[in-house]
Structure formats: structure tokens, C-alpha cells
Design an enzyme around this catalytic site. Structure first.
Site, PDB file in Angstrom:
ATOM      1  N   HIS A   1       7.265  12.323  -0.909  1.00  0.00           N
ATOM      2  CA  HIS A   1       5.884  11.897  -0.683  1.00  0.00           C
ATOM      3  C   HIS A   1       4.933  13.090  -0.515  1.00  0.00           C
ATOM      4  CE1 HIS A   1       2.648   9.918   1.798  1.00  0.00           C
ATOM      5  NE2 HIS A   1       2.861   8.975   0.901  1.00  0.00           N
TER       6      HIS A   1
ATOM      7  N   ASP B   1      12.882  10.527   5.420  1.00  0.00           N
ATOM      8  CA  ASP B   1      11.636   9.769   5.554  1.00  0.00           C
ATOM      9  C   ASP B   1      11.942   8.377   5.014  1.00  0.00           C
ATOM     10  OD1 ASP B   1       9.237   8.468   5.061  1.00  0.00           O
ATOM     11  OD2 ASP B   1       8.177  10.278   4.414  1.00  0.00           O
TER      12      ASP B   1
ATOM     13  N   LYS C   1       4.227  -0.271   6.540  1.00  0.00           N
ATOM     14  CA  LYS C   1       4.808  -0.939   5.371  1.00  0.00           C
ATOM     15  C   LYS C   1       5.533  -2.201   5.820  1.00  0.00           C
ATOM     16  CE  LYS C   1       3.874   3.178   3.148  1.00  0.00           C
ATOM     17  NZ  LYS C   1       4.029   4.600   3.272  1.00  0.00           N
TER      18      LYS C   1
ATOM     19  N   GLU D   1      13.455  11.248   0.913  1.00  0.00           N
ATOM     20  CA  GLU D   1      13.093   9.891   1.298  1.00  0.00           C
ATOM     21  C   GLU D   1      14.365   9.035   1.253  1.00  0.00           C
ATOM     22  OE1 GLU D   1       9.661   8.259  -0.742  1.00  0.00           O
ATOM     23  OE2 GLU D   1       8.659  10.185  -0.699  1.00  0.00           O
TER      24      GLU D   1
ATOM     25  N   HIS E   1       9.933   3.423   3.316  1.00  0.00           N
ATOM     26  CA  HIS E   1      10.092   2.200   2.510  1.00  0.00           C
ATOM     27  C   HIS E   1      11.453   1.544   2.693  1.00  0.00           C
ATOM     28  CE1 HIS E   1       6.313   2.810   0.394  1.00  0.00           C
ATOM     29  NE2 HIS E   1       6.600   4.102   0.508  1.00  0.00           N
TER      30      HIS E   1
ATOM     31  N   SER F   1       9.131   6.079  -2.862  1.00  0.00           N
ATOM     32  CA  SER F   1       8.002   5.160  -2.771  1.00  0.00           C
ATOM     33  C   SER F   1       7.492   4.690  -4.122  1.00  0.00           C
ATOM     34  CB  SER F   1       6.871   5.806  -1.984  1.00  0.00           C
ATOM     35  OG  SER F   1       6.532   7.059  -2.527  1.00  0.00           O
TER      36      SER F   1
ATOM     37  N   ASN G   1       2.470  -3.071   0.426  1.00  0.00           N
ATOM     38  CA  ASN G   1       3.707  -2.597   1.055  1.00  0.00           C
ATOM     39  C   ASN G   1       4.156  -3.503   2.198  1.00  0.00           C
ATOM     40  OD1 ASN G   1       3.742  -0.319  -0.618  1.00  0.00           O
ATOM     41  ND2 ASN G   1       2.412   0.811   0.788  1.00  0.00           N
TER      42      ASN G   1
END
Ligand SMILES: *Cc1c(COP(=O)(O)O)cnc(C)c1O
Length: 389
Positions: free
Chosen positions: A137, A209, A241, A180, A212, A184, A51
Site C-alpha cells: 500500500h 498489514d 474496511k 500485506e 483487507h 488491496s 470496502n
């Protein structure tokens, strides 16, 4: 003979079942090498499943900042934040994050996992409604199951489903919607502008969130919300990440930060990050601002990989560093991963329960640390391995 210990019996059975399903997992002790490579058991591999999207984990700017922090602040923070663990370095990083991302307050957490648990457990009460994207997640899903609120999951990136659920809800009920920014395991992006509009219409708070997305998307890497032109009520960014370090921060309004400081147990009863780590994270933000070539390079590698893989290979074309190759069957995913390993590429197979049943994949990730040649060689290796299997 004494009766078998019930816990030991349960553990043995669970391990045997995992193994029988082909889902047994192992860790590998690796050593990082420069240039997006890792050393495993003495063999170097091109590393395409980490990541560290911007190559910051191998950046000497970060390690030097961390060392300067160590000399100045010592090895650890020495206490939880409310006792004496909150150092100047933490305060400065929180201020930097607020200015950079445009929020009143930032609160540092030792991990994104802890931050998600903290927010959900501290904010959600019995009569509340928590709506989460189905593919959120594990840290969010788990806290959602355990918290006293009613939790429902809406279809992945499905605004119609979200709207139906918001319309049905009691107008008086406290509502929190969580998605998110970049998913992810799939690498796709949430329709944040539409979700934000729905939340406003229905008086629901929105939490994003962006583990990423932050660092990778938006102006100067400000993330998915910046790219979508929205400001959520709560924004989680993680530093393990694209930032190449570890830790997390929650960005929010002043009053929410005060509330969490009083009531979030993951914050109150946990040792603050080492202050030197806060220095390294601050340096990562400087690098993001000063070195836009890292994001540009990532975008180039995404296009290059998509253009050089054979067209019958089921790569999901995303505009993020996460480029999943859908294999469906867990055993085939493992075999493909193994074939790539023999060709010098480390790409782990991701299997259930991390992804839904029947959705095993190779989660290929790109990094600014990779060279053009490495990406071309990866594509060639996948083209070969796919047709060999
Ligand atoms: C990795 C991740 C987390 C957890 O962050 P850590 O700092 O690694 O604990 C939370 N949310 C998402 C979406 C993630 O991918």
C-alpha cells in the site's frame, strides 16, 4: 503584469497533464442506502467497489454502540493519548484486540495510513534494511521512501526474491520485512507461512498489514495471519474496511508498544480517536464473533460471481472479497465503469498511479450486505457491458 506564482503555475500544469493522460480523478458525494446500495445525485446504485465487506457500516448494532459511547464519553477524546485523550473505552478496546488476536499489546491510531507511517519512521534507522512487497500500500511505500533506512522492494509474493535479498544482507543489520496479508488492489494473499519462516531464518522482523484480511479471513475473522497459522512481530489491522468504522491498531509485543509510545510522533502529536468510536469498533468485533454468516455469505458470493461471469472475462478468481476485473487500458476501464453505471451498478475504475501502468482494472468488491440477486444481476450486467465495449 506580476510574474505568475510558481506554485500556482506548477499546479495548473500538473492538473492539465493528469487530464491529458485520462487519469483525472473526481470525488462524488454519496449517501449510503441499506442493502449494499448508494445514492448518487438522487439515483440509487448497487455498490460493488466499497470496502465494507461484511456490511457492518450499515449495521444498527454498530450505530447503537456508537450512540451509547457518545452519551457516555462525549463527542471527542479531547486530547492526544499521552495527555488525557486515552479513555477507558480505548483501553478496553486495546485489551479486547490483544485477547482476540493473541498479542501482548495493541496501540490505537486514528488511521492505518498514520499507523504505517508511525511504525516505519519510529523503528527504521539509517543502517537498517526495509524489505517491502512491490505491491504494498502507498502508506507503506511512502514511509519507506522517506525513512532513513535502505529500502528495497521484492517481487510481489516472490519468496525466492525475498530470500536472495535476505541472504545478501549484512547479518548484523536490523531488518524489517513488510507485506500485506491480502493485497488491496489484487485481492490475492501473501504466502505468509513461507515469509515468516524466511524472516526467522534471517533474524528479520515481519510486519503484516492486514487491512483487507482482518474481519474476513481466519477463525472468527481474525485475519490472514490466523488463517496462515503465523504470528508476525507487528500486525496492523484497520477498522475502515471490514469493521465498517475507521481507525487502526498495531498489535505487537509489550516492549515495542512502549517504544512507540515514547517515539512514534503520529501517536504522540495526534488527537486520540473519539472514545465512542472505540465503542463501535469493539461492537464490530463482537459481531464478527457472533455472526459467522457474514463471512460465509461473502464466500458464497465470490463463488457465485466467478461461476456466472462469461469465461472469457478476465476476472481474477481470488478467495477474498476483492475480485479485480483486469482491463489494462485506463480509457477502457472508465468506459466499462460508465457502462455499468448506466445499468445501475457502481464499480469504480482503478487506474495508475494507484496500480502499475497498463494494469487498470475494475476493482469489484463483494459484501455480505449484498443479496444473491444483486450478485447475479451484476454478473449479467458485466457480461453485457464487456461485449458491448
Ligand atoms: C486502506 C489501507 C490502509 C490505510 O488505512 P486507513 O485506516 O484507511 O488509513 C493501510 N494499508 C492498506 C493495505 C490499506 O488497504
Amino acid at each position: 503584469m506580476p510574474a505568475a506564482n510558481p506554485l500556482a503555475t506548477r499546479i495548473r500544469a500538473a492538473l492539465a497533464a493528469r487530464d491529458a493522460q485520462g487519469l483525472y480523478r473526481h470525488r462524488q458525494a454519496i449517501q449510503r442506502l441499506d442493502g449494499g446500495q448508494i445514492l448518487v445525485d438522487g439515483t440509487p446504485y448497487h455498490h460493488f467497489c466499497g470496502n465494507d465487506y461484511l456490511g457492518l457500516a450499515e449495521s444498527s448494532r454498530l450505530t447503537e454502540a456508537w450512540k451509547r459511547g457518545l452519551r457516555r464519553f462525549g463527542a471527542g477524546s479531547g486530547a492526544s493519548p499521552l495527555v488525557t485523550g486515552h479513555h477507558q473505552a480505548h483501553q478496553q478496546l486495546e485489551q479486547t484486540l490483544c485477547q482476540w488476536l493473541g498479542f501482548e499489546r495493541a496501540l490505537l491510531f486514528s488511521s492505518g495510513f498514520a499507523a504505517n507511517q508511525a511504525v516505519i519512521h519510529a523503528l527504521m534507522q539509517k543502517s537498517d534494511l526495509l524489505l517491502q512487497d512491490r505491491l504494498n500500500h502507498a502508506s507503506l511505500q511512502e514511509a519507506g521512501h522517506l525513512c532513513p533506512a535502505t529500502q528495497a522492494r521484492f517481487g510481489h509474493n516472490d519468496c525466492d526474491d525475498l530470500e536472495r535479498r535476505l541472504v545478501r544482507a549484512d547479518p548484523e543489520q536490523a531488518k524489517l520485512v513488510i507485506t500485506e496479508g491480502v493485497f488491496s488492489m489484487d485481492g490475492d494473499r501473501a504466502p505468509l507461512a513461507d515469509i515468516a519462516t524466511l524472516c526467522k531464518q534471517h533474524q528479520a522482523w515481519l510486519m503484516v498489514d492486514d487491512a483487507h484480511g482482518c474481519g474476513v479471513l481466519g477463525q472468527q475473522g481474525r485475519g490472514s495471519c490466523d488463517a496462515a497459522g503465523i504470528q508476525p512481530d507487528l500486525l496492523l489491522v484497520t477498522f475502515g474496511k471490514a469493521f465498517g468504522c475507521a481507525g487502526a491498531a498495531l498489535l505487537c509485543r509489550h516492549e515495542v508498544a512502549e517504544y512507540l509510545t515514547q517515539f512514534a510522533r503520529h501517536l504522540i502529536y495526534s488527537t486520540a480517536l473519539p472514545p465512542a468510536q472505540a465503542c463501535a469498533i469493539g461492537e464490530a468485533i463482537d459481531v464478527l464473533k457472533q455472526e459467522p454468516w457474514r463471512q460465509q455469505r461473502l464466500a458464497q458470493w465470490q463463488q457465485l460471481l466467478q461461476a456466472t461471469l462469461d469465461p472469457d472475462i478476465p476476472l481474477c478468481h481470488t478467495d477474498t472479497p476483492i475480485q479485480p476485473l483486469m482491463v489494462s487500458d485506463s480509457q477502457r476501464a472508465l468506459a466499462l465503469s460508465e457502462a455499468l453505471r448506466r445499468k445501475g451498478f457502481w464499480v469504480s475504475a482503478i487506474r495508475p498511479p494507484t496500480v502499475p501502468a497498463g494494469k487498470a482494472r475494475l476493482r469489484i468488491t463483494l459484501s455480505a450486505a449484498h443479496s444473491e440477486q444483486q450478485v447475479r444481476q451484476l454478473a449479467a450486467a458485466i457480461n453485457e457491458a464487456w461485449h458491448e465495449q
